[in-house]
Write a protein that holds these residues in place. Structure first.
Motif, PDB file in Angstrom:
ATOM      1  N   PHE A  28       0.834  -1.190   0.000  1.00 11.51           N
ATOM      2  CA  PHE A  28       0.000   0.000   0.000  1.00 11.51           C
ATOM      3  C   PHE A  28       0.877   1.251   0.000  1.00 11.51           C
ATOM      4  O   PHE A  28       1.876   1.327   0.698  1.00 11.51           O
ATOM      5  N   LEU A  29       0.489   2.221  -0.818  1.00 12.17           N
ATOM      6  CA  LEU A  29       1.119   3.528  -0.760  1.00 12.17           C
ATOM      7  C   LEU A  29       0.437   4.403   0.281  1.00 12.17           C
ATOM      8  O   LEU A  29       1.036   5.315   0.823  1.00 12.17           O
ATOM      9  N   CYS A  30      -0.813   4.133   0.556  1.00  7.26           N
ATOM     10  CA  CYS A  30      -1.538   4.951   1.519  1.00  7.26           C
ATOM     11  C   CYS A  30      -2.694   4.149   2.097  1.00  7.26           C
ATOM     12  O   CYS A  30      -2.978   3.031   1.667  1.00  7.26           O
ATOM     13  N   GLY A  31      -3.371   4.741   3.073  1.00  7.34           N
ATOM     14  CA  GLY A  31      -4.559   4.110   3.626  1.00  7.34           C
ATOM     15  C   GLY A  31      -4.255   2.980   4.591  1.00  7.34           C
ATOM     16  O   GLY A  31      -3.114   2.715   4.963  1.00  7.34           O
ATOM     17  N   ASN A  32      -5.299   2.293   5.014  1.00  5.69           N
ATOM     18  CA  ASN A  32      -5.169   1.193   5.959  1.00  5.69           C
ATOM     19  C   ASN A  32      -5.045  -0.134   5.223  1.00  5.69           C
ATOM     20  O   ASN A  32      -5.892  -0.482   4.400  1.00  5.69           O
ATOM     21  N   ASP A  33      -3.986  -0.866   5.520  1.00  5.99           N
ATOM     22  CA  ASP A  33      -3.784  -2.186   4.943  1.00  5.99           C
ATOM     23  C   ASP A  33      -4.458  -3.207   5.848  1.00  5.99           C
ATOM     24  O   ASP A  33      -4.002  -3.451   6.970  1.00  5.99           O
ATOM     25  N   SER A  34      -5.532  -3.812   5.374  1.00  9.00           N
ATOM     26  CA  SER A  34      -6.292  -4.750   6.197  1.00  9.00           C
ATOM     27  C   SER A  34      -5.513  -6.015   6.506  1.00  9.00           C
ATOM     28  O   SER A  34      -5.830  -6.725   7.462  1.00  9.00           O
ATOM     29  N   ARG A  44       1.976   8.730   0.627  1.00  8.81           N
ATOM     30  CA  ARG A  44       1.472   9.568  -0.468  1.00  8.81           C
ATOM     31  C   ARG A  44       2.232  10.892  -0.487  1.00  8.81           C
ATOM     32  O   ARG A  44       2.508  11.441  -1.557  1.00  8.81           O
ATOM     33  N   GLY A  45       2.557  11.382   0.694  1.00  6.99           N
ATOM     34  CA  GLY A  45       3.342  12.612   0.785  1.00  6.99           C
ATOM     35  C   GLY A  45       4.737  12.429   0.223  1.00  6.99           C
ATOM     36  O   GLY A  45       5.298  13.354  -0.394  1.00  6.99           O
ATOM     37  N   TRP A  46       5.326  11.251   0.439  1.00  7.84           N
ATOM     38  CA  TRP A  46       6.636  10.965  -0.144  1.00  7.84           C
ATOM     39  C   TRP A  46       6.591  11.145  -1.661  1.00  7.84           C
ATOM     40  O   TRP A  46       7.450  11.792  -2.248  1.00  7.84           O
ATOM     41  N   VAL A  47       5.584  10.516  -2.264  1.00  5.13           N
ATOM     42  CA  VAL A  47       5.481  10.510  -3.722  1.00  5.13           C
ATOM     43  C   VAL A  47       5.248  11.919  -4.255  1.00  5.13           C
ATOM     44  O   VAL A  47       5.911  12.363  -5.202  1.00  5.13           O
ATOM     45  N   GLU A  48       4.311  12.638  -3.654  1.00  2.34           N
ATOM     46  CA  GLU A  48       4.012  13.991  -4.132  1.00  2.34           C
ATOM     47  C   GLU A  48       5.227  14.899  -4.026  1.00  2.34           C
ATOM     48  O   GLU A  48       5.548  15.642  -4.960  1.00  2.34           O
TER      49      GLU A  48
END
Length: 325
Positions: A28-34, A44-48
Motif C-alpha cells: 500500500f502507498l496509503c490508507g489502511n492495509d487490512s 502519499r506525501g513521499w510521492v508527491e
C-alpha cells in the motif's frame, strides 16, 4: 511481449505522456492495509514531494498526477527546447541535484580549468545527462526507485516493490490530454477515497483548486493558458476555470452515481475539443480500459505509428469514443 520505451515515445507527434506505476505484494502507498493492520497514508506525501522535486530538476513538466492506495498516475510533458537551451554548466547543476557526478563535472561547475584531454569526456557526460534530463524513463526511474527503497526499509524487507516497468501512453491531441487529465484527477472520487476534487489529497486537482482560490496557478504544475496556446506550445490549451468546473461537475455525477446535467461552460469545452458529450462519463470512468495504447484521432494515430515504424495501428477502434463525427 512488452515493447521497448523508444518504440512508444515520439516527441515529433506529442510531448504529452500518461504514465502509471502499480505496486506488488498487496503493498500500500496509503490508507489502511487490512492484511498488516498498518496505515501507510504518509507515503502519499513521499510521492508527491518527490514528483515536485523532479519537476524542478528535469526538463519535464507535470500536467497532472494522483497518488492512490496501490498505484500512481502522472501526466508528463517533455520539454526538449528547455533541455537544449541549458548551458553545459546548467545541465551539470541540474544533474547534481539528483546524482553525485564525478570529480571532473564538479570541477567544471566550480569554474576550475579542465585539461584538453578531459574536454571530450566532459562533453560526452554533458550530452548524456542532457538527454536523460528530458527522458521520461529517467524521470520515472528517479521517482520509483527512491520510493521503493524507502518503503522496503520501512517494511524491513527486500525485493520488488513496483509491479514492473511503468506503463506509458502517448496523448496525441488536446482532446486526449483533456480526457486523460480529468481521468487522473477524478481517480480518488472513482475509488471512493474522496467525495469532491477539493477533498482529493495528493492530487494535482487539489493543488490547482487551492491556487485558483487565490487567483493563481501552481508553480510546480504545467499552467493553463486562459486565451490561446502560445507559440512554443508550453501550456495546457484550455481555461483553468473551465477545466476545474468540468472536473467538479463530472466528479459530482460520479459521486452521486447517476447522470447529471453539465453546465453550458463544460458543454462548450467538450464541444471545443470535439469530444461527444454523451461519451464523456464513459471516457472519464473507463479511460484505462478503453485506451491501452496511444490516444488520439485515427489520423494522428496513423502518423504516430508511421513515425515509430509500427506496422499496425493497435487499439485504433478506441478512437471512436474520443471524437465526434
Amino acid at each position: 511481449m512488452p515493447r521497448s520505451r523508444r518504440t512508444q515515445i515520439s516527441i515529433e507527434d506529442t510531448p504529452y505522456y500518461h504514465c502509471c506505476s502499480r505496486v506488488v505484494r498487496r503493498a500500500f502507498l496509503c490508507g489502511n492495509d487490512s492484511f498488516s493492520g498498518k496505515n501507510y497514508d504518509h507515503r502519499r506525501g513521499w510521492v508527491e514531494s518527490l514528483i515536485m522535486k523532479l519537476e524542478r530538476v528535469f526538463a519535464i513538466d507535470v500536467a497532472a498526477f494522483a497518488v492512490m492506495s496501490n498505484h500512481l498516475h502522472v501526466i508528463l510533458r517533455v520539454d526538449i527546447d528547455t533541455a537544449n537551451n541549458w548551458t553545459d554548466r546548467e545541465v551539470l547543476l541540474q544533474w547534481h541535484q539528483l546524482f553525485k557526478g564525478d570529480d571532473l563535472t564538479h570541477r567544471f561547475v566550480k569554474g576550475n580549468l579542465v585539461t584538453a584531454e578531459e574536454i571530450s569526456l566532459l562533453k560526452h557526460a554533458v550530452a548524456t545527462y542532457r538527454s536523460r534530463l528530458c527522458d521520461i524513463s529517467w524521470f520515472m526511474r528517479c521517482l520509483n526507485e527512491p520510493i521503493a527503497r524507502r518503503a522496503n526499509k520501512e517494511d524491513n524487507c527486500t525485493g520488488r516493490f513496483w509491479e514492473g516497468r511503468f506503463k506509458s501512453q502517448a496523448l496525441l491531441d488536446d482532446a486526449a490530454l483533456l480526457t486523460c487529465m480529468a481521468y487522473v484527477d477524478l481517480n480518488p472520487i472513482r475509488a471512493k477515497m474522496a467525495d469532491t476534487p477539493t477533498q482529493s489529497d495528493h492530487t494535482s486537482i487539489q493543488l490547482r483548486i487551492k491556487a485558483a482560490i487565490k487567483g493563481e496557478q501552481p508553480k510546480n504544475l504545467l499552467p493553463f493558458n486562459e486565451n490561446e496556446r502560445n507559440a512554443n506550445h508550453k501550456d495546457i490549451p484550455f481555461s483553468v476555470k473551465d477545466y476545474l468546473t468540468l472536473v467538479a461537475e463530472t466528479g459530482r455525477i460520479i459521486s452521486n452515481g447517476k447522470r447529471g446535467v453539465m453546465s453550458e461552460k463544460s458543454a462548450e469545452l467538450l464541444t471545443k475539443m470535439h469530444i461527444p458529450s454523451d461519451n464523456w462519463l464513459k471516457l472519464t470512468t473507463e479511460f484505462g480500459q478503453l485506451f491501452r495504447g496511444p490516444v488520439g484521432t485515427l489520423d494522428e494515430l496513423t502518423c504516430y505509428c508511421e513515425h515509430l515504424e509500427k506496422r499496425r495501428r493497435h487499439f485504433s477502434w478506441c478512437c471512436q469514443y474520443l471524437k465526434a463525427n
